[in-house]
Enzyme design. Structure first.
Site, mmCIF file in Angstrom:
data_model
loop_
_atom_site.group_PDB
_atom_site.id
_atom_site.type_symbol
_atom_site.label_atom_id
_atom_site.label_comp_id
_atom_site.label_asym_id
_atom_site.label_seq_id
_atom_site.Cartn_x
_atom_site.Cartn_y
_atom_site.Cartn_z
ATOM 1 N N LYS A 112 0.827 -1.210 0.000
ATOM 2 C CA LYS A 112 0.000 0.000 0.000
ATOM 3 C C LYS A 112 0.857 1.254 0.000
ATOM 4 C CE LYS A 112 -4.336 -1.589 2.023
ATOM 5 N NZ LYS A 112 -5.239 -1.534 3.175
ATOM 6 N N LYS A 193 -5.924 -9.293 -6.838
ATOM 7 C CA LYS A 193 -7.156 -9.670 -6.134
ATOM 8 C C LYS A 193 -8.255 -8.624 -6.326
ATOM 9 C CE LYS A 193 -6.049 -7.671 -1.756
ATOM 10 N NZ LYS A 193 -6.049 -7.540 -0.382
ATOM 11 N N LYS A 196 -11.852 -3.242 -3.047
ATOM 12 C CA LYS A 196 -12.945 -2.273 -2.854
ATOM 13 C C LYS A 196 -12.730 -0.976 -3.616
ATOM 14 C CE LYS A 196 -13.783 -3.526 1.948
ATOM 15 N NZ LYS A 196 -12.545 -3.352 2.719
HETATM 16 P P1 TYM Z 1 -10.745 -5.845 4.323
HETATM 17 O O1 TYM Z 1 -11.738 -4.814 4.684
HETATM 18 O O2 TYM Z 1 -9.712 -5.525 3.298
HETATM 19 O O3 TYM Z 1 -11.467 -7.167 3.847
HETATM 20 C C1 TYM Z 1 -12.498 -7.757 4.605
HETATM 21 C C2 TYM Z 1 -12.433 -9.267 4.529
HETATM 22 O O4 TYM Z 1 -12.554 -9.706 3.180
HETATM 23 C C3 TYM Z 1 -11.445 -10.521 2.823
HETATM 24 N N1 TYM Z 1 -11.102 -10.242 1.423
HETATM 25 C C4 TYM Z 1 -11.135 -11.157 0.457
HETATM 26 N N2 TYM Z 1 -11.442 -12.454 0.467
HETATM 27 C C5 TYM Z 1 -11.388 -13.126 -0.725
HETATM 28 N N3 TYM Z 1 -11.027 -12.535 -1.891
HETATM 29 C C6 TYM Z 1 -10.704 -11.224 -1.942
HETATM 30 N N4 TYM Z 1 -10.358 -10.654 -3.091
HETATM 31 C C7 TYM Z 1 -10.749 -10.474 -0.737
HETATM 32 N N5 TYM Z 1 -10.499 -9.168 -0.421
HETATM 33 C C8 TYM Z 1 -10.725 -9.054 0.890
HETATM 34 C C9 TYM Z 1 -10.328 -10.101 3.772
HETATM 35 O O5 TYM Z 1 -9.358 -11.104 3.920
HETATM 36 C C10 TYM Z 1 -11.112 -9.833 5.044
HETATM 37 O O6 TYM Z 1 -11.355 -11.046 5.733
HETATM 38 N N6 TYM Z 1 -7.546 -5.671 8.130
HETATM 39 C C11 TYM Z 1 -8.821 -6.180 7.718
HETATM 40 C C12 TYM Z 1 -9.977 -5.726 8.566
HETATM 41 C C13 TYM Z 1 -9.800 -5.964 10.021
HETATM 42 C C14 TYM Z 1 -9.916 -7.217 10.673
HETATM 43 C C15 TYM Z 1 -9.689 -6.944 12.046
HETATM 44 C C16 TYM Z 1 -10.189 -8.505 10.219
HETATM 45 C C17 TYM Z 1 -9.514 -5.036 10.968
HETATM 46 N N7 TYM Z 1 -9.449 -5.608 12.199
HETATM 47 C C18 TYM Z 1 -9.729 -7.960 12.975
HETATM 48 C C19 TYM Z 1 -10.223 -9.521 11.181
HETATM 49 C C20 TYM Z 1 -9.985 -9.255 12.543
HETATM 50 C C21 TYM Z 1 -9.080 -5.717 6.288
HETATM 51 O O7 TYM Z 1 -8.552 -4.754 5.840
HETATM 52 O O8 TYM Z 1 -10.028 -6.397 5.654
#
Ligand code: TYM
Length: 326
Positions: A112, A193, A196
């Site tokens: 990032k 991947k 968003k």
């Molecule tokens: P975030 O918001 O990027 O994504 C949310 C969840 O979706 C999964 N994900 C995917 N799974 C499959 N294919 C994809 N292309 C894909 N893109 C995203 C992510 O793995 C995630 O499970 N840091 C985390 C948010 C967070 C969090 C936490 C998660 C903050 N605190 C505590 C678990 C526990 C994040 O940015 O996810």
């Protein structure tokens, strides 16, 4: 005792089918047999610049999608991170213990930050806040997609380091990564991947996309010049479309390959559109309904935040007592 589950999603843009298939789908399956907390991690979203109005809207939309996708507020605790100040409080304390080198190894930060001329300390520190989210609730398991594995592993290292200094302060959490769907790829470019980010809307199928938009995006999805329709890691475009098909239809890989034998990519794309639209339409419609009653949604989230604060308090007391604060 039921297992404690914690997971979250950033309200940093429109939720896509990768987030649903990689994360929320698992959450819905796990909530009956566990004691789950699902969080809208808005403090993570502000690690990069956000438009205040859009952020506010994204927080509400994400919460509405959680409920619409089947997260039941009577079974699970659903809340917004910034409404539970203990997340930031614990993150600060963890910051004072985490060696700089551990954070510098985080690949998501490297990716990032490499794309930006300037970035905030918050972006670098993001995994400490994520560790606080998880450790605050003495979490057993963290259902996430593949890209979050390193952050959960860092969380385990942090918990073990604090426990070795001060005794049994934190439970050591496990990442739970689905066998299929942990990394859904971009439709326009199956080597990256699905994300968003609003810059490339053709990359992602958003949960709130209307059926005609989904149809167009799938019709334009990148495939290859082969003819056989089968699961093959070396053909990332077709493999990705088949994976989405598998998860939305609930069929086995074997049945899917048999079904598409002798058919063309245009057939795959048409049938994929149907199963995706069938899966997402009820979620989109229910989320739209939930968003209309602002007060009811706010009340549900406030109730969730109160419950989460009650669950966070014993850990905060334990941490403070252990390190000599308070
Ligand atoms: P975030 O918001 O990027 O994504 C949310 C969840 O979706 C999964 N994900 C995917 N799974 C499959 N294919 C994809 N292309 C894909 N893109 C995203 C992510 O793995 C995630 O499970 N840091 C985390 C948010 C967070 C969090 C936490 C998660 C903050 N605190 C505590 C678990 C526990 C994040 O940015 O996810």
């Amino acid at each position: 005792m039921k297992k404690r589950i914690f997971s979250g999603i950033q309200p940093s843009g429109a939720l896509h089918i990768g987030n649903y298939l990689g994360a929320i789908r698992q959450w819905v399956q796990t909530q009956d047999k566990s004691d789950s907390l699902f969080c809208v991690v808005d403090l993570h979203a502000i690690t990069v610049p956000q438009d205040p109005k859009e952020l506010h809207q994204n927080i509400r939309e994400l919460a509405a999608i959680y409920f619409a996708a089947g997260i039941d507020p009577d079974k699970s605790t659903v809340f917004v991170q910034s409404q539970v100040p203990e997340h930031s409080e614990l993150a600060w304390i963890l910051n004072c213990f985490i060696p700089m080198g551990w954070m510098q190894r985080m690949t998501q930060f490297k990716d990032k930050s490499a794309k930006k001329k300037q970035f905030s300390i918050g972006l670098f520190d993001y995994p400490a806040l994520m560790a606080a989210d998880i450790l605050l609730y003495q979490t057993d398991a963290v259902p996430v997609g593949e890209d979050q594995k390193q952050h959960v592993e860092l969380t385990r290292d942090i918990a073990e380091m604090i426990n070795s200094k001060y005794g049994d302060v934190f439970k050591i959490p496990e990442p739970v990564i689905p066998k299929t769907g942990a990394r859904i790829m971009g439709l326009d470019d199956p080597t990256v991947k699905m994300a968003k980010s609003a810059e490339k809307p053709s990359r992602s199928i958003y949960i709130m996309d209307e059926p005609d938009v989904i149809k167009k995006k799938i019709a334009r999805a990148t495939t290859d010049s082969e003819t056989e329709i089968c699961f093959d890691q070396n053909r990332p475009g077709v493999n990705n479309l088949l994976t989405i098909y598998q998860l939305c239809s609930g069929k086995t890989q074997k049945d899917i390959e048999a079904h598409f034998q002798g058919k063309q990519y245009s057939d795959l794309k048409r049938e994929l559109t149907d199963v995706v639209v069938d899966k997402l339409t009820p979620i989109r419609e229910e989320a739209t309904k939930i968003l209309k009653d602002k007060k009811a949604l706010d009340d549900m989230l406030l109730k969730g935040a109160e419950k989460a604060r009650g669950l966070a308090a014993p850990t905060m007391n334990k941490v403070k007592a252990a390190i000599g604060l308070g």
